[in-house]
Design an enzyme around this catalytic site. Structure first.
Site, PDB file in Angstrom:
ATOM      1  CE  LYS A  81      15.354  78.481  -1.568  1.00  0.00           C
ATOM      2  NZ  LYS A  81      15.660  78.007  -2.744  1.00  0.00           N
TER       3      LYS A  81
ATOM      4  CE1 TYR B 216      16.377  73.709  -0.235  1.00  0.00           C
ATOM      5  CE2 TYR B 216      18.957  74.406   0.379  1.00  0.00           C
ATOM      6  CZ  TYR B 216      17.623  74.732   0.007  1.00  0.00           C
ATOM      7  OH  TYR B 216      16.898  75.770  -0.362  1.00  0.00           O
TER       8      TYR B 216
ATOM      9  CG  PHE C  63      22.290  71.726  -7.841  1.00  0.00           C
ATOM     10  CD1 PHE C  63      21.047  71.913  -6.806  1.00  0.00           C
ATOM     11  CD2 PHE C  63      21.595  71.013  -9.174  1.00  0.00           C
ATOM     12  CE1 PHE C  63      20.048  71.055  -6.537  1.00  0.00           C
ATOM     13  CE2 PHE C  63      20.140  70.656  -8.621  1.00  0.00           C
ATOM     14  CZ  PHE C  63      19.884  70.783  -7.791  1.00  0.00           C
TER      15      PHE C  63
ATOM     16  NE  ARG D 233       6.008  73.585  -3.661  1.00  0.00           N
ATOM     17  CZ  ARG D 233       7.299  73.125  -3.393  1.00  0.00           C
ATOM     18  NH1 ARG D 233       8.551  73.612  -2.942  1.00  0.00           N
ATOM     19  NH2 ARG D 233       7.599  72.039  -4.392  1.00  0.00           N
TER      20      ARG D 233
ATOM     21  CB  THR E  62      11.781  74.795  -8.532  1.00  0.00           C
ATOM     22  OG1 THR E  62      11.112  73.504  -7.755  1.00  0.00           O
ATOM     23  CG2 THR E  62      12.992  74.572  -8.558  1.00  0.00           C
TER      24      THR E  62
ATOM     25  NE  ARG F 186      11.078  79.818  -6.069  1.00  0.00           N
ATOM     26  CZ  ARG F 186      11.144  77.844  -5.064  1.00  0.00           C
ATOM     27  NH1 ARG F 186      10.416  77.188  -5.546  1.00  0.00           N
ATOM     28  NH2 ARG F 186      11.423  78.259  -3.960  1.00  0.00           N
TER      29      ARG F 186
ATOM     30  CG  ASN G 280      14.166  79.019  -6.059  1.00  0.00           C
ATOM     31  OD1 ASN G 280      14.630  79.205  -4.957  1.00  0.00           O
ATOM     32  ND2 ASN G 280      13.822  77.903  -6.480  1.00  0.00           N
TER      33      ASN G 280
ATOM     34  CG  HIS H 170      12.231  76.368   1.527  1.00  0.00           C
ATOM     35  ND1 HIS H 170      12.425  75.535   0.685  1.00  0.00           N
ATOM     36  CD2 HIS H 170      11.801  75.592   2.881  1.00  0.00           C
ATOM     37  CE1 HIS H 170      11.998  74.605   1.649  1.00  0.00           C
ATOM     38  NE2 HIS H 170      12.297  74.601   2.884  1.00  0.00           N
TER      39      HIS H 170
ATOM     40  CD  GLU I 206      11.735  71.868   4.706  1.00  0.00           C
ATOM     41  OE1 GLU I 206      10.885  73.371   4.870  1.00  0.00           O
ATOM     42  OE2 GLU I 206      11.861  71.209   3.920  1.00  0.00           O
TER      43      GLU I 206
END
Ligand code: DAT
Ligand code: MG
Length: 132
Positions: free
Chosen positions: A9, A49, A57, A85, A91, A102, A112, A115, A126
């Site tokens: 990110k 998203y 948010f 993951r 998260t 993270r 964070n 992704h 994606e």
């Protein structure tokens, strides 16, 4: 071979962590099948998203993910979605175990740093959005 979509990110790119994050995936055993630095526009961010549209948010999230370049990757390996993951961590970095990306590099849920797609269908969706 299984594959998934991973993205460093804007905060991770700005902090100079692309190399460290790529290394984490390579050391875990993944192959980087494709990668590019790119900038998401508003529409791409909202589509990415989409499942969070109703959240308070959402606006902040879209502003953040479009705030600078991201480093997008297709990573390949056994059970790619689940293994990626697990390597990325929870998260909220507060809940992410040390040793996860993270857990080691982030402190705030809103930034964070990485992704990873949450299931095979979203991984293909994606990948299709960003690698054409
Ligand atoms: P993940 O990225 O672990 O798949 P998600 O899909 O539920 O998590 O949420 C996407 C991103 O939205 C997440 O990486 C960071 C942001 N986010 C999630 N919950 C948040 C919250 N309570 N406040 C601010 N940002 C949040
Ligand atoms: Mg998600």
């Amino acid at each position: 071979m299984d594959r998934t979509f991973v993205m460093v990110k804007p905060d991770g790119v700005a902090r100079g962590l692309i190399g460290k994050i790529v290394t984490r995936f390579e050391e875990k055993g993944f192959t980087i099948a494709a990668a590019k630095l790119m900038q998401l526009n508003q529409l791409e961010a909202e589509r990415h998203y989409d499942h969070l549209r109703a959240k308070a948010f959402f606006g902040e999230l879209v502003a953040f993910i479009t705030s600078g370049p991201v480093f997008a990757m297709i990573v390949e390996g056994k059970d790619a979605v689940k293994n990626a993951r697990a390597l990325i961590g929870a998260t909220n970095p507060l809940e992410a175990a040390l040793g996860t990306i993270r857990g080691d590099y982030a402190m705030d849920v809103a930034s964070n740093i990485v992704h990873g797609s949450d299931n095979d269908e979203n991984a293909e969706r994606e990948i299709g959005m960003y690698f054409r």
